[in-house]
Design an enzyme around this catalytic site. Structure first.
Site, PDB file in Angstrom:
ATOM      1  N   ASP A  15       0.874  -1.175   0.000  1.00 47.79           N
ATOM      2  CA  ASP A  15       0.000   0.000   0.000  1.00 47.79           C
ATOM      3  C   ASP A  15       0.910   1.224   0.000  1.00 47.79           C
ATOM      4  OD1 ASP A  15      -1.598   2.161   0.669  1.00 47.79           O
ATOM      5  OD2 ASP A  15      -2.779   1.034   2.129  1.00 47.79           O
ATOM      6  N   ASN A  29      -5.867  13.130 -11.305  1.00 44.33           N
ATOM      7  CA  ASN A  29      -6.488  13.641 -12.537  1.00 44.33           C
ATOM      8  C   ASN A  29      -6.229  15.141 -12.586  1.00 44.33           C
ATOM      9  OD1 ASN A  29      -8.862  15.132 -11.329  1.00 44.33           O
ATOM     10  ND2 ASN A  29      -9.188  13.078 -10.515  1.00 44.33           N
ATOM     11  N   ASP A  39      -5.477   7.699  -5.663  1.00 46.58           N
ATOM     12  CA  ASP A  39      -5.657   9.147  -5.436  1.00 46.58           C
ATOM     13  C   ASP A  39      -6.511   9.374  -4.186  1.00 46.58           C
ATOM     14  OD1 ASP A  39      -5.666  11.867  -5.887  1.00 46.58           O
ATOM     15  OD2 ASP A  39      -6.962  11.805  -7.664  1.00 46.58           O
TER      16      ASP A  39
HETATM   17  N1  AR6 Z   1      -1.403   1.637  -2.924  1.00 43.09           N
HETATM   18  C1  AR6 Z   1      -0.873   1.193  -4.096  1.00 43.09           C
HETATM   19  N2  AR6 Z   1      -1.592   1.019  -5.198  1.00 43.09           N
HETATM   20  C2  AR6 Z   1      -2.918   1.282  -5.141  1.00 43.09           C
HETATM   21  C3  AR6 Z   1      -3.549   1.755  -3.969  1.00 43.09           C
HETATM   22  C4  AR6 Z   1      -2.735   1.925  -2.816  1.00 43.09           C
HETATM   23  N3  AR6 Z   1      -3.227   2.359  -1.669  1.00 43.09           N
HETATM   24  N4  AR6 Z   1      -4.879   1.925  -4.249  1.00 43.09           N
HETATM   25  C5  AR6 Z   1      -5.067   1.564  -5.526  1.00 43.09           C
HETATM   26  N5  AR6 Z   1      -3.892   1.176  -6.067  1.00 43.09           N
HETATM   27  P1  AR6 Z   1      -6.171   3.881 -10.053  1.00 43.09           P
HETATM   28  P2  AR6 Z   1      -5.430   5.218 -12.584  1.00 43.09           P
HETATM   29  C6  AR6 Z   1      -3.594   0.695  -7.434  1.00 43.09           C
HETATM   30  O1  AR6 Z   1      -7.540   3.539 -10.540  1.00 43.09           O
HETATM   31  O2  AR6 Z   1      -5.786   4.031 -13.406  1.00 43.09           O
HETATM   32  C7  AR6 Z   1      -8.592   8.323  -9.846  1.00 43.09           C
HETATM   33  O3  AR6 Z   1      -9.959   8.539  -9.672  1.00 43.09           O
HETATM   34  C8  AR6 Z   1      -4.708   0.101  -8.245  1.00 43.09           C
HETATM   35  O4  AR6 Z   1      -4.980  -1.238  -7.827  1.00 43.09           O
HETATM   36  O5  AR6 Z   1      -6.027   4.398  -8.665  1.00 43.09           O
HETATM   37  O6  AR6 Z   1      -4.116   5.857 -12.817  1.00 43.09           O
HETATM   38  C9  AR6 Z   1      -7.823   9.584 -10.188  1.00 43.09           C
HETATM   39  O7  AR6 Z   1      -8.423  10.736  -9.651  1.00 43.09           O
HETATM   40  C10 AR6 Z   1      -4.117   0.168  -9.638  1.00 43.09           C
HETATM   41  O8  AR6 Z   1      -3.229  -0.917  -9.848  1.00 43.09           O
HETATM   42  O9  AR6 Z   1      -5.470   4.994 -11.000  1.00 43.09           O
HETATM   43  C11 AR6 Z   1      -7.838   9.586 -11.693  1.00 43.09           C
HETATM   44  O10 AR6 Z   1      -9.006  10.190 -12.196  1.00 43.09           O
HETATM   45  C12 AR6 Z   1      -3.272   1.446  -9.604  1.00 43.09           C
HETATM   46  O11 AR6 Z   1      -3.168   1.794  -8.212  1.00 43.09           O
HETATM   47  C13 AR6 Z   1      -7.850   8.134 -12.066  1.00 43.09           C
HETATM   48  O12 AR6 Z   1      -8.406   7.448 -10.945  1.00 43.09           O
HETATM   49  C14 AR6 Z   1      -3.875   2.604 -10.362  1.00 43.09           C
HETATM   50  O13 AR6 Z   1      -5.283   2.580 -10.247  1.00 43.09           O
HETATM   51  C15 AR6 Z   1      -6.480   7.589 -12.304  1.00 43.09           C
HETATM   52  O14 AR6 Z   1      -6.584   6.263 -12.786  1.00 43.09           O
END
Ligand code: AR6
Length: 181
Positions: A15, A29, A39
């Site tokens: 995490d 974003n 995020d």
């Molecule tokens: N630690 C590590 N990785 C994580 C955590 C965490 N605590 N939580 C989630 N992930 P995403 P994106 C992983 O959807 O595709 C947001 O709404 C997750 O499992 O967080 O870059 C923003 O505001 C995945 O593998 O980000 C943007 O609008 C990775 O982080 C948008 O989402 C990225 O998933 C960005 O989308």
């Protein structure tokens, strides 16, 4: 933990809000107001100071929003890291909209801020492979090549961590980069 690139690239499951690297990267974003996924987790655990600094950056530097692939730095509020580097994740469409180049820029611009700030360590989540729909294997090759290329040229950050939330994500990454090692 897997260690590559002469010990400078470390790959693990975890995490990112628990990482005590000098900086953690946020997959944000353009609004910099927070969102879901990583995020949301960073803002929730880091507290309101991060959002306040983000809004200040929006007002003074990016009134139209932070463009995809760019990055900015704030403090990390209550997180164990010192800084959060916010970069805007490109959204995957069909691969013909410069998605790979923009993802590479997101990593490169985050690394550049770390270098300029004199940071020793930085941790990245798997940018764009969640809500933004980037295929994990394609992201893996972009990320590995970008980081390898950057670290060859710069001595800081000394250590880069790639933090995968799930073991499956970690395994996909490792098997996707095998042919480049
Ligand atoms: N630690 C590590 N990785 C994580 C955590 C965490 N605590 N939580 C989630 N992930 P995403 P994106 C992983 O959807 O595709 C947001 O709404 C997750 O499992 O967080 O870059 C923003 O505001 C995945 O593998 O980000 C943007 O609008 C990775 O982080 C948008 O989402 C990225 O998933 C960005 O989308």
């Amino acid at each position: 933990m897997e260690t590559l690139l002469d010990g400078r690239l470390k790959i693990l499951q975890g995490d990112i809000t628990e990482c005590s690297t000098d900086a953690v990267v946020n997959a944000a974003n353009g609004s910099l107001r927070g969102g879901g996924g990583v995020d949301g987790a960073i803002h929730r655990k880091g507290g309101p100071d991060i959002l306040r600094e983000c809004m200040d950056i929006r007002q003074h530097r990016y009134p139209e929003g932070l463009p995809q692939g760019k990055a900015v730095i704030t403090s990390a509020g209550k997180l164990p890291s010192k800084y959060v580097i916010h970069t805007v994740s490109p959204v995957w469409k069909d691969g013909s909209k410069n998605e790979k180049e923009i993802l590479s820029m997101a990593y490169k611009n985050s690394l550049r801020i770390a270098t300029e700030t004199g940071l020793n360590s930085i941790a990245f989540p798997s940018i764009s492979t969640g809500v933004c729909g980037f295929p994990r294997d394609i992201a893996a090759s972009v990320v590995y090549k970008t980081i390898k290329n950057y670290l060859q040229k710069k001595s800081l950050p000394r250590e880069v961590y790639l933090v995968f939330y799930s073991e499956d994500d970690l395994n996909v990454f490792l098997s996707s980069i095998k042919s480049f090692l």
